[in-house]
Each structure stands twice: as structure tokens, then as C-alpha cells.
Design a protein around this motif. Structure first.
Motif, short mmCIF file in Angstrom:
data_model
loop_
_atom_site.label_atom_id
_atom_site.label_comp_id
_atom_site.label_asym_id
_atom_site.label_seq_id
_atom_site.Cartn_x
_atom_site.Cartn_y
_atom_site.Cartn_z
N UNK A 21 -11.22 -5.56 13.05
CA UNK A 21 -12.14 -5.23 11.96
C UNK A 21 -13.10 -4.17 12.49
N UNK A 22 -12.92 -2.92 12.04
CA UNK A 22 -13.74 -1.83 12.59
C UNK A 22 -15.19 -2.02 12.17
N UNK A 23 -16.12 -1.53 12.98
CA UNK A 23 -17.54 -1.77 12.70
C UNK A 23 -18.03 -1.06 11.44
N UNK A 24 -17.42 0.07 11.13
CA UNK A 24 -17.94 0.86 10.01
C UNK A 24 -16.92 1.91 9.61
N UNK A 25 -16.92 2.26 8.33
CA UNK A 25 -16.13 3.39 7.86
C UNK A 25 -17.01 4.63 7.79
N UNK A 26 -16.37 5.77 7.55
CA UNK A 26 -17.12 7.02 7.50
C UNK A 26 -17.46 7.32 6.04
N UNK A 27 -18.70 7.00 5.67
CA UNK A 27 -19.13 7.22 4.28
C UNK A 27 -19.08 8.71 3.95
N UNK A 28 -19.65 9.52 4.84
CA UNK A 28 -19.61 10.97 4.69
C UNK A 28 -19.73 11.56 6.10
N UNK A 29 -18.79 12.41 6.51
CA UNK A 29 -18.88 12.97 7.86
C UNK A 29 -20.20 13.72 8.03
N UNK B 44 0.83 -1.20 0.00
CA UNK B 44 0.00 0.00 0.00
C UNK B 44 0.87 1.26 0.00
N UNK B 45 0.36 2.37 -0.57
CA UNK B 45 1.20 3.55 -0.80
C UNK B 45 1.52 4.38 0.43
N UNK B 46 0.82 4.17 1.52
CA UNK B 46 1.02 4.97 2.74
C UNK B 46 0.39 4.21 3.91
N UNK B 47 0.59 4.70 5.14
CA UNK B 47 0.04 3.98 6.29
C UNK B 47 -1.48 3.80 6.23
N UNK B 48 -1.92 2.58 6.50
CA UNK B 48 -3.34 2.24 6.59
C UNK B 48 -3.58 1.75 8.01
N UNK B 49 -4.61 2.27 8.66
CA UNK B 49 -4.79 2.00 10.08
C UNK B 49 -5.98 1.09 10.42
N UNK B 50 -6.90 0.92 9.52
CA UNK B 50 -8.06 0.11 9.87
C UNK B 50 -8.74 -0.42 8.63
N UNK B 51 -9.59 -1.42 8.84
CA UNK B 51 -10.32 -2.03 7.73
C UNK B 51 -11.66 -2.57 8.21
N UNK B 52 -12.62 -2.59 7.32
CA UNK B 52 -13.91 -3.23 7.58
C UNK B 52 -13.89 -4.71 7.24
N UNK B 53 -12.85 -5.16 6.55
CA UNK B 53 -12.78 -6.55 6.13
C UNK B 53 -12.76 -7.48 7.33
N UNK B 54 -13.34 -8.66 7.18
CA UNK B 54 -13.31 -9.65 8.26
C UNK B 54 -11.87 -10.11 8.48
N UNK B 55 -11.54 -10.55 9.69
CA UNK B 55 -10.14 -10.88 10.02
C UNK B 55 -9.50 -11.97 9.17
N UNK B 56 -10.30 -12.76 8.46
CA UNK B 56 -9.72 -13.83 7.64
C UNK B 56 -9.13 -13.30 6.33
N UNK B 57 -9.26 -12.00 6.07
CA UNK B 57 -8.74 -11.41 4.84
C UNK B 57 -7.24 -11.15 4.99
N UNK B 58 -6.45 -12.19 4.78
CA UNK B 58 -5.02 -12.13 5.05
C UNK B 58 -4.15 -12.40 3.82
#
Length: 596
Positions: free
Chosen positions: A327-335, A278-292
């Protein structure tokens, strides 16, 4: 309609390792018979614990679509799932599916022209290569052919699933595409949703439920907690099975007489791959933990070509959610809210806060060559008491009167700056040593003063907030005002902006870059076949979903692009795999770790 066989049969001439009771339970993991051990017969033969026409790895929307297509063609199928439950990240999705030229558009007489749609997709996927008058619009021909196959088959795939009662769709909710440039001739109407039995629209859970219910009726076998370990090929280099780990860590081998389809998650939970690709730091994901990224590792062992590893389906995340939740519960679609701005460590706005989540999240990757830093590594969503009350319970705002640990509060803007720095210091062992600029507080005050003028005038000369249909239409989905408050909504020339209150309290939420999931991996052709490093299809190996190199490239064409692509290519994989000839299992080369 084709016959629907039972999904698989045990190999009667060899020892059966799965217990009969477990094997009869659709949707549960199959266990071993008590005391069973693995053995190999004499000679070059392999001990197959089970065989079927098609093995499908994954149980999300892409995998289920592949299974529906294959079973309807008369093929037997076994579904193999790494996790303890079926559905994958699809069950966490909003459930939208981006389908060009869908039946709802056609019913309204709207023309979603093939050339125009492909032009839009190419322009977004590879903007640096796009040439309006060039062959394939300037992008690489193999990528263009994948977009062609998507356009040509997306509506067919969904209409097929509806025709056999595997899925019901609707278009109750319509949201615009994510790019409004001149190349997009149909910016509204490509998104469809799953229709629930009561006529309302359903989320990803409902989508998965309907597809799996169809497969359950046909007794398709689901093996939960059985991660794939290796791809097995015969002496001719054709894929004819998989090596799996069972819940008790034993190794079994399943034969696929025709093909193996991988339709799993990406590599969002593989820290090494994320750091390197990935091009820069990524801190979280909505993907389930098996996405490895398991498929990437296995595919490399069979000489598969890889692509798009630096891209992902992007979003912003609440940074403090990432501390305890893999796996975070949700991303921010629009603040949410209108009297709200997002600033960086210098107290400056850096993006249209209301723009689409995929493109908005990329602002975190900005690199300052003079300071040798990511100035937008973390961003700070600043809002007032009006937003906190009027728009409560629009994520990530807590419900009215409730406290959320990730919300920072202070009575004044200078005090808020101090509190934000204290929060950054508290998590420095996890996030690194991030310091707000010394002028953060003063700059933030200037930023808010300028924003208030923009709100009163109705135009945002910096980032054009509210000038895009996406900005405005999503308010009804992400900024729903609460009834019964003393505040009023609207009343300004631009519905996305309202002046911040002159008096506190003020609030801040720390935001970071995240992904729904990655979308790079083995490269496919228009038939969904995995190709090798010479662009030749690997016989018997197919792919769909987030585990492959996405035809969307760096873009996100519109809401539901992830599922639309996944299910279309899942459908293509299932249809084409079912037509494969039966392959022999002579000369199988086992992984080095399995030899002995």
C-alpha cells in the motif's frame, strides 16, 4: 432523538463463545473463551455466537456513517473488521467530501440546481452515452436514479451527522471540480472537510476519529481481525447473518436480526481481479491491504449483480514505491514544480502534467496497435535543479538536501536517459522488459526545447497546461515554493510553466498507473440495497463505499467524491436497514465448507 442501545447481546439460550473480558473492550477484536469449540444444536438451528439488529462489515467512513445512522434510529449494531485496526483506507485519505448543494453553498446564496448537478454527473460518468435532451441524459435509468439519490441525500446525510454531534464540517479549503465543461454550473464549492476541534480542517484520520468517538460513547462493538467469510440466508432467501473467521482462525456465526451492510474497500489488492477486470496494468494502490474484493466473492454466492468492475479511483504512483510497499504512502495529486515535464518511452509529452490525477492517470492505458504495446506504460517525470531546490518536499520531491532512492540524477539529458534505462533494467524481473526508444534522448531534448518556448509564451498548444482552473488552483496545494533559496517563482505568463535550465543536473522519477482503490462490485439501488441479477433487492443486504458498483461510473466528479458517495450511501444503508423487520433464522443454509 432516538435511544442509543448497547450494540448487541449474546444469545443467552445458546452457548456463548466470546470471552466476556474481550467482549467488553470496544475497538478490540473479540476472542474465544479458552478451550471453546464450535458446535451445532440438534435440528436445523444455527449456533449463533452473537446477535444484533445490524451487522456492518468494515470500519471506514462508509461503515461508520452507516452505523451512526442505524444506531441513531434505535438499532443495535456490531462492526466487523478484517484488519487489525479500524478506519480502513479512509484514514489515509485527504479527508475531502464532495457534497452537492451543501449548506456552505446555500449559505452563500449559490444555487446548485438539481437538474444541472445531475447533468454534470451523468456527463462525466458515461460521456459516451450522454445526450443533453434525452431521458436520464442518455445513461441507464438505474444509474441515473443512483445519482438522483446521491444529490437528494448527500447534504441531508452530512447535516444529519452534524445535528447529532457525530461530525463537524468546514469549507476552509476549496478546490475546483475535475471537469470544467459547460455542464458544470457550480465548479467550485462542493467540497467540504472535517473540522478539527481547533477550527482547522482535518484529514481522513480526523473524520474517522469523530465518527468512531460518537459510536464509542454508545458502546458499539468493534470486532477487529474478524474477516467475513460468507453471507448467511434463511429458508426464505433473506440475509440474516455472517460467517466470520476469528483471530485464531476458528469459524463463528453472527446473527443480524434486520440486515447486513457491507461497507468495505474494493479489490485493489486482489491481483487476479485486478488483472482480469482492470483495462490495463495497474502497479500500485493507496488502499489498505485488506482491500481484496471479499464482498464480490461472497455476493456472487447470493446471486448479486456486479457492475463497474473495470473502473477505479485513479492516480499515478512512484513506481519504485510499489516494489516494497503493498500500500503506497501517497499518490501524485499533481506533479510539483513548473520547469518540469512528463514524457513517455519515446521522449514525448503525452498529457497535461498539471491536470487532475484521475484523468491524467488514464493516459497510461493508451494502446499502440502498430507496435503492440502500451507506449505510456511507464512515464518519466523530468525536472531540473531549480525544481529540485525550490519545490523540495512537495511530494514526490524529497526534502532539500536529502536523497531519495527513486530519484534518478545525471549531469546531462543524454546521461539521464542512460540512467533511466539502467533503472528499468534493474527492475525488469518485476516490471517486465521495458526499453526506451533509441530516439528517447534526442526527442526529450526537442520536447524540452518546445516546452521552454511554451513557458515563455504562456500557452501550451499541445495539452493546454495551465488553461484549466484545476491546474492553477492546485499549485497552492502541491507546488509550494521553499523560502530561502536563490531561485524565484513566477515571472512567467503561465504559473504552471517555466523554462527548464540549460545546464544540469537533471532528474527523473519513474511513474506508473495506480488506484486509490477500485470502485466496482455488487450493484445497489437508491436505498443502498444490493440487487440480484434480475435487479430485485436481496432482502436484508445493503452496500456502500468502494466495495460496490459506484454511481460515479468512470468519473471522479471532484475532490472528495469517494468519501461523499461512501458516506451518503452509508447513511442511506443505515437508515433503511434500521427500518427492516426482524427476520427469523429458520432453514439457514450453511456454506458447503461448513457442513459436516
Amino acid at each position: 432523538m432516538a435511544n442509543h442501545p448497547t450494540s448487541a447481546r449474546p444469545v443467552s439460550s445458546r452457548r456463548q463463545f466470546f470471552s466476556t473480558a474481550a467482549g467488553a473492550a470496544v475497538g478490540g477484536g473479540l476472542g474465544f473463551a479458552a478451550g471453546a469449540t464450535m458446535s451445532r444444536p440438534a435440528g436445523n438451528a444455527v449456533e449463533w455466537a452473537q446477535e444484533t439488529d445490524i451487522l456492518i462489515v468494515g470500519t471506514g467512513a462508509a461503515a461508520l456513517s452507516a452505523a451512526v445512522a442505524a444506531v441513531n434510529q434505535g438499532a443495535s449494531v456490531i462492526m466487523v473488521e478484517k484488519g487489525p485496526t479500524y478506519g480502513g483506507t479512509s484514514t489515509k485519505s485527504e479527508g475531502g467530501m464532495w457534497v452537492p448543494n451543501n449548506r456552505f453553498l446555500r449559505a452563500k446564496g449559490k444555487v446548485d440546481d438539481r437538474d444541472d448537478a445531475l447533468r454534470y454527473m451523468a456527463r462525466c460518468a458515461r460521456p459516451h452515452l450522454y445526450r443533453s435532451g434525452a431521458p436520464f441524459f442518455g445513461i441507464a435509468e438505474p444509474e441515473y436514479r443512483l445519482m438522483e439519490a446521491f444529490y437528494d441525500n448527500a447534504s441531508k446525510a452530512f447535516e444529519f451527522m452534524e445535528s447529532i454531534d457525530a461530525l463537524k464540517t468546514t469549507q476552509i479549503l476549496q478546490l475546483p471540480d475535475y471537469y470544467e465543461g459547460p455542464e458544470n454550473k457550480v465548479p467550485l464549492g462542493r467540497q467540504i472537510m472535517t473540522q478539527k476541534p481547533d477550527g482547522s480542517y482535518g484529514l481522513g484520520v480526523e473524520l474517522v476519529r469523530q465518527l468512531k468517538a460518537w459510536l464509542d460513547e454508545r458502546k458499539v462493538m468493534f470486532l477487529l481481525k474478524h474477516p467475513a467469510q460468507a453471507i448467511l440466508r434463511n429458508g426464505n432467501g433473506e440475509v440474516i447473518g455472517l460467517e466470520l473467521a476469528t483471530p485464531n482462525k476458528a469459524i463463528v456465526r453472527l446473527r443480524a436480526r434486520k440486515a447486513v451492510i457491507f461497507a468495505t474497500g474494493g479489490f485493489a489488492h486482489n491481483k487476479e481481479m485486478m488483472r482480469n477486470f482492470q483495462p490495463a496494468p495497474i502497479y500500485g494502490t493507496c488502499a489498505v491491504p485488506t482491500s481484496e474484493g471479499d464482498f464480490i466473492t461472497m455476493a456472487q454466492a447470493v446471486d448479486a449483480k456486479l457492475g463497474n468492475l473495470n473502473n477505479a479511483w485513479r492516480m499515478q504512483v512512484v513506481m519504485e514505491h510499489t516494489l516494497d510497499l503493498p500500500s503506497v504512502p501517497k499518490g501524485i495529486w499533481q506533479p510539483p514544480g513548473d520547469s518540469m515535464v512528463i514524457v513517455n518511452k519515446y521522449g514525448e509529452r503525452v498529457v497535461n502534467e498539471k491536470h487532475n490525477y484521475h484523468d491524467r492517470a488514464k493516459v497510461h492505458f493508451t494502446w499502440d496497435a502498430n507496435r503492440e504495446e502500451y507506449p505510456n506504460q511507464f512515464l518519466f517525470m523530468i525536472y531540473d535543479r531549480r525544481v529540485a531546490d525550490l519545490f523540495a518536499n512537495n511530494f514526490p520531491l524529497p526534502v532539500a538536501g536529502a536523497q531519495a532512492s527513486y530519484v534518478i540524477q545525471a549531469d546531462s539529458l543524454p546521461a539521464l536517459a542512460v540512467a533511466v534505462q539502467a533503472r528499468l533494467d534493474r527492475h525488469a524481473d518485476r516490471w517486465g522488459e521495458v526499453r526506451l526508444d533509441g530516439g528517447f534522448s534526442a526527442n526529450m531534448a526537442k520536447t524540452i526545447a518546445a516546452f521552454n518556448e511554451y513557458a515563455q509564451a504562456g500557452t501550451d498548444p499541445q495539452f493546454r497546461r495551465g488553461a484549466f482552473q484545476w491546474d492553477r488552483d492546485w499549485l497552492s496545494y502541491t507546488s509550494i515554493p521553499r523560502e530561502g533559496t536563490s531561485w524565484t517563482s513566477g515571472g512567467t505568463p503561465n504559473a504552471t510553466m517555466y523554462p527548464l535550465q540549460a545546464q544540469g543536473p537533471y532528474y527523473a522519477i519513474i511513474l506508473g498507473s495506480g488506484v486509490l482503490d477500485t470502485n466496482g462490485g455488487p450493484v445497489i439501488n437508491p436505498k443502498a440495497q444490493i440487487v440480484d441479477t434480475s435487479d430485485v433487492p436481496i432482502p436484508g443486504l445493503y452496500g456502500a463505499g468502494n466495495c460496490i458498483s459506484s454511481p460515479a461510473g468512470r468519473s471522479y466528479w471532484g475532490g472528495g467524491c469517494t468519501l461523499g458517495l461512501a458516506m451518503t450511501y452509508g447513511y442511506l444503508a443505515g437508515m433503511n436497514a434500521a427500518q427492516e423487520r426482524v427476520k427469523d433464522d429458520a432453514g439457514v443454509k450453511l456454506p458447503a465448507a461448513a457442513r459436516g
